[in-house]
Design a protein around this motif. Structure first.
Motif, PDB file in Angstrom:
ATOM      1  N   THR A  33      -1.609  -1.872 -14.386  1.00 50.13           N
ATOM      2  CA  THR A  33      -1.722  -3.216 -13.832  1.00 50.13           C
ATOM      3  C   THR A  33      -1.653  -3.150 -12.306  1.00 50.13           C
ATOM      4  O   THR A  33      -1.044  -2.234 -11.736  1.00 50.13           O
ATOM      5  CB  THR A  33      -0.627  -4.135 -14.377  1.00 50.13           C
ATOM      6  N   VAL A  34      -2.292  -4.105 -11.669  1.00 51.13           N
ATOM      7  CA  VAL A  34      -2.259  -4.201 -10.209  1.00 51.13           C
ATOM      8  C   VAL A  34      -1.885  -5.634  -9.868  1.00 51.13           C
ATOM      9  O   VAL A  34      -2.440  -6.574 -10.423  1.00 51.13           O
ATOM     10  CB  VAL A  34      -3.636  -3.866  -9.590  1.00 51.13           C
ATOM     11  N   GLU A  35      -0.884  -5.756  -9.029  1.00 53.14           N
ATOM     12  CA  GLU A  35      -0.445  -7.094  -8.652  1.00 53.14           C
ATOM     13  C   GLU A  35      -0.393  -7.217  -7.138  1.00 53.14           C
ATOM     14  O   GLU A  35       0.056  -6.304  -6.448  1.00 53.14           O
ATOM     15  CB  GLU A  35       0.958  -7.351  -9.209  1.00 53.14           C
ATOM     16  N   SER A  36      -0.836  -8.350  -6.625  1.00 56.99           N
ATOM     17  CA  SER A  36      -0.697  -8.625  -5.199  1.00 56.99           C
ATOM     18  C   SER A  36       0.707  -9.184  -4.983  1.00 56.99           C
ATOM     19  O   SER A  36       1.148 -10.066  -5.722  1.00 56.99           O
ATOM     20  CB  SER A  36      -1.746  -9.664  -4.781  1.00 56.99           C
ATOM     21  N   ILE A  37       1.429  -8.654  -3.996  1.00 56.65           N
ATOM     22  CA  ILE A  37       2.816  -9.077  -3.866  1.00 56.65           C
ATOM     23  C   ILE A  37       3.058  -9.955  -2.644  1.00 56.65           C
ATOM     24  O   ILE A  37       4.143 -10.515  -2.499  1.00 56.65           O
ATOM     25  CB  ILE A  37       3.778  -7.878  -3.851  1.00 56.65           C
ATOM     26  N   VAL A  86       0.859  -3.824  -5.556  1.00 56.74           N
ATOM     27  CA  VAL A  86       1.536  -2.760  -6.284  1.00 56.74           C
ATOM     28  C   VAL A  86       0.727  -2.463  -7.549  1.00 56.74           C
ATOM     29  O   VAL A  86       0.241  -3.366  -8.228  1.00 56.74           O
ATOM     30  CB  VAL A  86       3.002  -3.138  -6.628  1.00 56.74           C
ATOM     31  N   ALA A  87       0.562  -1.195  -7.793  1.00 55.71           N
ATOM     32  CA  ALA A  87      -0.139  -0.787  -9.011  1.00 55.71           C
ATOM     33  C   ALA A  87       0.848  -0.005  -9.889  1.00 55.71           C
ATOM     34  O   ALA A  87       1.591   0.840  -9.395  1.00 55.71           O
ATOM     35  CB  ALA A  87      -1.333   0.078  -8.657  1.00 55.71           C
ATOM     36  N   LEU A 116       2.241   1.616  -4.191  1.00 54.91           N
ATOM     37  CA  LEU A 116       2.273   0.454  -3.291  1.00 54.91           C
ATOM     38  C   LEU A 116       1.247   0.694  -2.183  1.00 54.91           C
ATOM     39  O   LEU A 116       1.266   1.734  -1.525  1.00 54.91           O
ATOM     40  CB  LEU A 116       3.682   0.332  -2.690  1.00 54.91           C
ATOM     41  N   TYR A 117       0.352  -0.221  -2.019  1.00 53.49           N
ATOM     42  CA  TYR A 117      -0.683  -0.013  -0.996  1.00 53.49           C
ATOM     43  C   TYR A 117      -1.072  -1.346  -0.391  1.00 53.49           C
ATOM     44  O   TYR A 117      -0.749  -2.414  -0.924  1.00 53.49           O
ATOM     45  CB  TYR A 117      -1.901   0.697  -1.593  1.00 53.49           C
ATOM     46  N   GLN A 118      -1.838  -1.256   0.780  1.00 48.80           N
ATOM     47  CA  GLN A 118      -2.257  -2.471   1.480  1.00 48.80           C
ATOM     48  C   GLN A 118      -3.774  -2.420   1.643  1.00 48.80           C
ATOM     49  O   GLN A 118      -4.347  -1.389   1.951  1.00 48.80           O
ATOM     50  CB  GLN A 118      -1.605  -2.545   2.859  1.00 48.80           C
ATOM     51  N   ASN A 119      -4.410  -3.591   1.437  1.00 46.91           N
ATOM     52  CA  ASN A 119      -5.864  -3.656   1.614  1.00 46.91           C
ATOM     53  C   ASN A 119      -6.230  -3.468   3.103  1.00 46.91           C
ATOM     54  O   ASN A 119      -5.399  -3.708   3.988  1.00 46.91           O
ATOM     55  CB  ASN A 119      -6.370  -5.031   1.171  1.00 46.91           C
ATOM     56  N   GLN A 120      -7.468  -3.029   3.302  1.00 49.52           N
ATOM     57  CA  GLN A 120      -7.963  -2.905   4.686  1.00 49.52           C
ATOM     58  C   GLN A 120      -8.005  -4.285   5.327  1.00 49.52           C
ATOM     59  O   GLN A 120      -8.185  -5.292   4.653  1.00 49.52           O
ATOM     60  CB  GLN A 120      -9.382  -2.312   4.649  1.00 49.52           C
ATOM     61  N   GLU A 121      -7.751  -4.339   6.691  1.00 50.05           N
ATOM     62  CA  GLU A 121      -7.774  -5.618   7.385  1.00 50.05           C
ATOM     63  C   GLU A 121      -9.135  -6.280   7.251  1.00 50.05           C
ATOM     64  O   GLU A 121     -10.167  -5.611   7.267  1.00 50.05           O
ATOM     65  CB  GLU A 121      -7.469  -5.435   8.869  1.00 50.05           C
ATOM     66  N   GLY A 122      -9.133  -7.603   7.165  1.00 55.39           N
ATOM     67  CA  GLY A 122     -10.390  -8.343   7.028  1.00 55.39           C
ATOM     68  C   GLY A 122     -10.889  -8.398   5.633  1.00 55.39           C
ATOM     69  O   GLY A 122     -11.826  -9.112   5.330  1.00 55.39           O
ATOM     70  N   ASP A 123     -10.249  -7.652   4.841  1.00 51.90           N
ATOM     71  CA  ASP A 123     -10.672  -7.653   3.430  1.00 51.90           C
ATOM     72  C   ASP A 123      -9.784  -8.642   2.685  1.00 51.90           C
ATOM     73  O   ASP A 123      -8.712  -8.294   2.207  1.00 51.90           O
ATOM     74  CB  ASP A 123     -10.528  -6.247   2.864  1.00 51.90           C
TER      75      ASP A 123
END
Lengths: 177, 184
Positions: free
Chosen positions: A130-134, A141-142, A156-163
């Motif tokens: 599962t992948v959740e936006s926190i 978090v995946a 735990l990861y962060q999307n690229q800016e502007g995305d």
């Protein structure tokens, strides 16, 4: 009905001591004075003696032990099945016999809780992803779990800016879940 | 200290089997003799006696003590015996055997042959005369002769008044007398 006929009907109750004192005295006085009623009294007493001899003296004695044994068997046979079951259950749960139940219950609980270890064939497949936006900054978090190898990955990861759009899920490389 | 019948009954109602056993030991012989008096067959009397106590065991929870225990147990036994008697299609040979077994027991004591013959004939005829009585008449005769019960108790057992008991006893004795006139 003359007096003798009336008295004759009362001789039985008189001998059985079922008349009042006053009635008894009337019958007694008449029977003493009247030969016909006196004979009726003697006949009645002979009948009672013969009856007593036949019915009481000749009756066989019943042995209690065998009578009770047979009666107990009949009681048991006629007892409803659910009562018998309850009684048996009562026996098994009585204090001395309940001692075995504690370790047995513990063993059963251990077996149930760890049945997957003992019986791998029963193991359920619980692969999970599962992948959740926190938050609103694009952090996610995946959670990945693979049951067979008991591997769990928390990413735990962060999307690229502007995305601003949600990351399109793509199958991760590696083992298929 | 010996418990009363009522105390034993109360223990039975709480499930005490040994209390019921004590009641059976007190009354099994008396109940058997009364039933034998009604049925005149030992095996049948034993069977009905067993059934009497079995019924008592099953119904004792509902016994409130309104009457004495012996009145209650006799009522069960007498009713069962009267039912059995009415259903009974007794084989004459079996009847004869049961009667002979009763009469033979008297031959063991050697006495005056004439008196013995007279007594034997009297018993045999008395036996037949009792069997010819109706179930109700036989019941009052048996309860009065065997147990010496009062008319009140007999009425309670048979479900009739004391006057009815008195009347039935009078006619039952009269019938016996008429049939045994030659021997009395």
């Amino acid at each position: 009905m003359n007096k003798c006929e009336r008295i004759e009907k009362s001789i039985g109750p008189w001998l059985d001591q079922e008349l009042s004192a006053a009635e008894s005295e009337i019958v007694r006085a008449h029977v003493t004075a009247c030969s016909r009623c006196s004979e009726a009294r003697q006949r009645l007493e002979r009948i009672d003696r013969a009856l007593s001899s036949l019915l009481v003296d000749e009756a066989p004695k019943i042995e209690f032990a065998s009578f009770w044994r047979e009666l107990e068997q009949r009681i048991e046979q006629k007892r409803p099945w659910h009562k018998r079951l309850l009684e048996q259950a009562g026996d098994w749960t009585s204090a001395p016999r309940a001692a075995w139940a504690v370790p047995a219950l513990i063993a059963v609980l251990i077996a149930v809780l760890s049945y997957q270890s003992y019986f791998p064939i029963w193991r359920s497949r619980t692969n999970f992803a599962t992948v959740e936006s926190i938050d609103s900054y694009g952090r996610n978090v995946a959670l990945l779990r693979e049951d067979e190898s008991k591997t769990t990955v928390i990413w735990l990861y962060q999307n690229q800016e502007g995305d601003d759009e949600a990351v399109e899920e793509t199958p991760p490389a590696g083992p298929a879940f | 200290m010996e418990l009363s019948d009522w105390e034993l009954v109360q223990k039975c109602q709480l499930g005490d089997m040994s209390a019921f056993q004590e009641l059976v030991s007190r009354y099994h012989q008396k109940v058997y003799v009364v039933i034998l008096g009604l049925l005149r067959n030992r095996e049948d009397a034993l069977e009905v006696s067993q059934e009497t106590f079995l019924r008592a065991y099953r119904k004792i929870g509902g016994f409130k003590g309104g009457s004495s225990f012996y009145t209650w147990i006799y009522r069960i036994g007498v009713n069962l015996a009267i039912d059995a008697q009415r259903r009974q299609k007794r084989n004459p040979l079996e009847f004869r055997d049961s009667m002979d077994s009763v009469l033979e027991s008297q031959d063991e004591v050697a006495r005056d042959p004439f008196a013995e013959l007279h007594d034997r004939e009297l018993r045999e005829n008395l036996f037949k005369a009792i069997n010819d009585l109706t179930a109700e008449h036989k019941a009052v005769i048996v309860l009065r002769t065997i147990e010496g019960l009062s008319y009140k108790d007999i009425g309670a057992i048979l479900g009739c008044s004391e006057g009815t008991v008195m009347s039935r006893l009078h006619y039952a004795r009269k019938k016996l007398h008429d049939k045994l006139r030659a021997f009395l």
